[in-house]
Structures are given as structure tokens and as C-alpha cells.
Design a protein around this motif. Structure first.
Motif, short mmCIF file in Angstrom:
data_model
loop_
_atom_site.label_atom_id
_atom_site.label_comp_id
_atom_site.label_asym_id
_atom_site.label_seq_id
_atom_site.Cartn_x
_atom_site.Cartn_y
_atom_site.Cartn_z
N HIS A 107 0.81 -1.22 0.00
CA HIS A 107 0.00 0.00 0.00
C HIS A 107 0.85 1.27 0.00
O HIS A 107 0.36 2.33 -0.36
CB HIS A 107 -0.93 0.02 1.22
CG HIS A 107 -2.22 -0.72 1.01
ND1 HIS A 107 -2.32 -2.09 1.11
CD2 HIS A 107 -3.47 -0.29 0.67
CE1 HIS A 107 -3.57 -2.46 0.88
NE2 HIS A 107 -4.28 -1.39 0.60
N ILE A 108 2.09 1.18 0.45
CA ILE A 108 2.90 2.40 0.58
C ILE A 108 3.94 2.53 -0.53
O ILE A 108 4.19 3.64 -1.03
CB ILE A 108 3.57 2.45 1.98
CG1 ILE A 108 2.46 2.67 3.05
CG2 ILE A 108 4.62 3.55 2.06
CD1 ILE A 108 2.97 2.75 4.48
N CYS A 109 4.54 1.41 -0.95
CA CYS A 109 5.63 1.52 -1.94
C CYS A 109 5.22 2.20 -3.25
O CYS A 109 6.03 2.93 -3.83
CB CYS A 109 6.28 0.15 -2.17
SG CYS A 109 7.31 -0.31 -0.75
N PRO A 110 4.00 1.96 -3.75
CA PRO A 110 3.63 2.67 -4.98
C PRO A 110 3.68 4.20 -4.84
O PRO A 110 3.79 4.90 -5.84
CB PRO A 110 2.19 2.20 -5.25
CG PRO A 110 2.12 0.85 -4.60
CD PRO A 110 2.96 1.00 -3.34
N SER A 111 3.61 4.71 -3.60
CA SER A 111 3.67 6.16 -3.38
C SER A 111 5.09 6.67 -3.25
O SER A 111 5.31 7.88 -3.27
CB SER A 111 2.92 6.55 -2.10
OG SER A 111 1.60 6.09 -2.15
N ILE A 112 6.05 5.78 -3.08
CA ILE A 112 7.41 6.25 -2.83
C ILE A 112 8.44 5.74 -3.85
O ILE A 112 9.46 6.37 -4.05
CB ILE A 112 7.89 5.91 -1.40
CG1 ILE A 112 7.96 4.38 -1.16
CG2 ILE A 112 7.01 6.56 -0.34
CD1 ILE A 112 8.68 3.97 0.13
#
Lengths: 224, 224
Positions: free
Chosen positions: B181-186
Motif C-alpha cells: 500500500h505504501i511503496c507505490p507512493s514512494i
């Protein structure tokens, strides 16, 4: 003051004292004596309302989301962000909320309280995500049940770290950052461009609720 | 067995018993008597190694990340995912880790233990993210300090929810979902396409470490 009114007020005083003690010391370490001395009521008054420490804790859990309601929005993802940011804003100010969070999450609490408010919180989030997805706000791969679990757990992690490291002074900023880190993975670009995830969002929503502007949904029954 | 060797072994037995008791009951509710009976050692042996409950807890915190090391990767974001997934895998199996997490996060623990292992964990994450960014693995807007805080807090939230709701049976799946859930944003798209965030990643990394393949970095001094 009528007798019944006084009883309601006394019950509230006891619950607020219990919340403060549970919040500071945790369920195991808290004692009825601590709660009595904090509440400034007689032993008889306390036991009239609550037969045990467990009943006191259950009372705190029941009150946790009982007040204030949440703002309704056309965008259900924005509504979810608003609920999360409003909770962060209120948690800094109301021991009933932070004690409820603590009671819900301690190891052993599951046996005693069935996971406290956590299952209701995840289910509430899932319901909003299902509606957001139906309205085309979310990317097609999003599984509302999984994302609801993750968003709830991450909110809680941010709250706990903020409490442990910074006495909750930065809780709104951190919860906002959680959403800023997750929403790009779940929201459509058009939705993302309109989403307000600023750290002061909770404060603005609280002001909106106080002023009586906008439709308000009462606290979800899933929480109680 | 030489006397010194025996002392080291006894110390370890006491710490493992202390970890199990802190993990089950929390710091406040745990007693030295519980730990003694779990460890099956004499009072004299325990007090030879640890003068107080606080020293026992500090001992558990010091041991927490003392073993195993972490796998080195060319991609520092992959290395971070691997550390997170390996910890989730080991936490299910080693009370020393879960007790350490609990001791680090209870309210009041900040005063006693200075936030436990949390500041070291955030700093370790930040260091890896700085290197990942230098290598072009992260999007330009990423602030390593902020993202390190959020990733650490979300990891912890997933661990706590998994423990409270499912006795940690799903902790690896949930920690994987946090990263998904977080890696696509970073992460940059090219990095994202190569990133392994599968739920069984921790198990595979553990097997790799056991087999002695690949370079291993010793546990980071920031943790101890």
C-alpha cells in the motif's frame, strides 16, 4: 437537579476518571482505588454504576465513539480521511478516545473485550471504501476489506508512535502523512487531485461540526 | 561446562522467560515471581544477573535485534522490505522480539526506556531510504525521515492488529500489504516492478540466511 440527571452526570464523571487512569496506567495496572480518587465520588456511587474494573473499561469502550458524529461527504474517501483526521484531532484532547484505543489493543484485551473497538472501526472503514469504490473513487485492484484493515492498523500505529515518542503533539501531522502515503496507491488520479489530506483537516472538520454546517451522520452503530 | 559459559546460558534462559512474561502480561503486570517460575532458576541466580524488573526489561530490549543479522541487497528498498518481512516472520516465532516491541510502545515506557527500540528502528529505516533515494529508487518528493517514521509506525500497527485480532497468524500477510500500500507512493515505477513484497518473502530470506548464501550485514548498532 433531578435524581436521574445527577446519576447520568456521576456516571460520566466516573467514566472520564476511568478513561484517564486506563490511558495513563493501562488496564492491568489500573485500580478501582485510582479511579475513585480521580473521580472524587464515593465507593458506593461507583459500584452503583459499575460492578467491576472490567465493566468500567467496557463503559469507556462504549463511550469512545459515542459523541460528535462524523461529517458526511459526497466523496466517501474524503469522508474517511475526515473521520481519521477528526479522530486524531479529538484524541489529543479527549482521554476517553485514547483510553479506548489503548483498551482495544493491549495483549490479552482480545479475550476480555473481543478486540474492543477495532473490529467495528475496520468494518466502518470497509463500508466507506465499498461505497467509494462503487462511486469510482478507487483504483480497480483495491480490495476494500484488505485496505480497510491496513488503513486502520496504520492509523493506530501512527497514533501509538506519536504517543510514545512525542506525547501526541504531532499526531495529526503523522496521521495525515499515513494517508498521503497510502491514498496514491488506492485512489484514482482524479480523486487524488481533489482529496484534502492536510494536517489541519481534523481541526477544520471539528469547527464545521461545531458551527452546525453540513449534514452530519450520527456515530456508526458498529462502534458501540 | 565452564562457569562462564553456564552463566551466559542462565542469563539467556532468564531473558527468554522475561520476554515471554512481558509479552503475555505487559511490563506493569509482570512480576519477578512470574519470571522466576517461568525460568526455573533460583532467585539468587536471577538477581546475580538482573537487579530489578527494569533491568530485565532493558535486557530484553538489548537482545531484541541482537541476532540473525539482515541480508544486504543492491536495492536498498528491497533490503528494507526484506528486513521488515524477516522481522514479521521471526516475531511470530520469537518472544524476545514481540516482547521488545511491546516494551518499546506501552504508555509510560518512554519515561522508563526512552522509547525502547523505536527510535533506532526509525533511524535504521531512514538510513536505508537515504541510500535508496541516492540510488534513484525513490520518487523525488520522498522525504526519507518522514517516510521512515511512517513505514515504521505502519509496520508496528499491522503487528499490533495482527496480534490483537488474529494471534499473529496473519502478521506476514499484513506487513506485506502495508508495503504494497505504501511503496507505490514512494518508489519509481522501474523499482516497483522489481520489488518483491510477497507475504512469504520473510520466510525465503530466513532460509537464505540459514543456508549462508549472500552477504549479511550484522545487526545495526543503532538497535542496541
Amino acid at each position: 437537579m433531578a435524581r436521574q440527571e445527577r446519576a447520568v452526570r456521576t456516571r460520566r464523571v466516573i467514566l472520564e476518571a476511568a478513561a484517564a487512569v486506563f490511558d495513563e496506567r493501562g488496564y492491568d495496572a489500573a485500580t478501582i482505588a485510582d479511579i475513585l480518587s480521580r473521580a472524587g465520588v464515593t465507593k458506593g456511587a461507583l459500584y452503583f454504576h459499575f460492578a467491576s474494573k472490567q465493566e468500567l473499561a467496557q463503559g469507556v469502550l462504549d463511550e469512545q465513539f459515542g459523541e460528535g458524529g462524523v461529517p458526511q461527504r459526497e466523496s466517501k474517501l474524503q469522508e474517511l480521511v475526515d473521520v481519521a483526521m477528526l479522530l486524531a484531532y479529538r484524541m489529543k484532547r479527549e482521554p476517553m478516545l485514547s483510553a479506548g484505543a489503548r483498551l482495544s489493543l493491549g495483549p490479552g484485551m482480545r479475550e476480555i473485550f473481543g478486540g474492543g473497538s477495532v473490529p467495528g472501526w475496520i468494518e466502518f472503514t470497509r463500508t466507506l471504501l465499498v461505497r467509494a469504490k462503487e462511486q469510482g473513487e478507487l483504483l480497480v485492484h483495491v480490495d476494500p476489506a484488505e485496505t480497510a484493515w491496513i488503513l486502520s492498523a496504520c492509523w493506530t500505529g501512527a497514533q501509538i508512535y506519536s504517543q510514545a515518542l512525542n506525547d501526541r503533539t504531532d499526531v495529526e501531522e503523522r496521521v495525515a502523512a499515513v494517508y498521503q502515503h497510502i491514498c496514491p496507491s488506492i485512489a484514482t488520479p482524479a480523486m487524488l487531485a481533489r482529496l484534502d489530506m492536510a494536517p489541519d483537516r481534523g481541526q477544520r472538520v471539528a469547527a464545521e461540526l461545531e458551527s452546525g454546517r453540513g449534514p452530519v451522520r450520527e456515530a456508526d452503530p458498529a462502534f458501540s
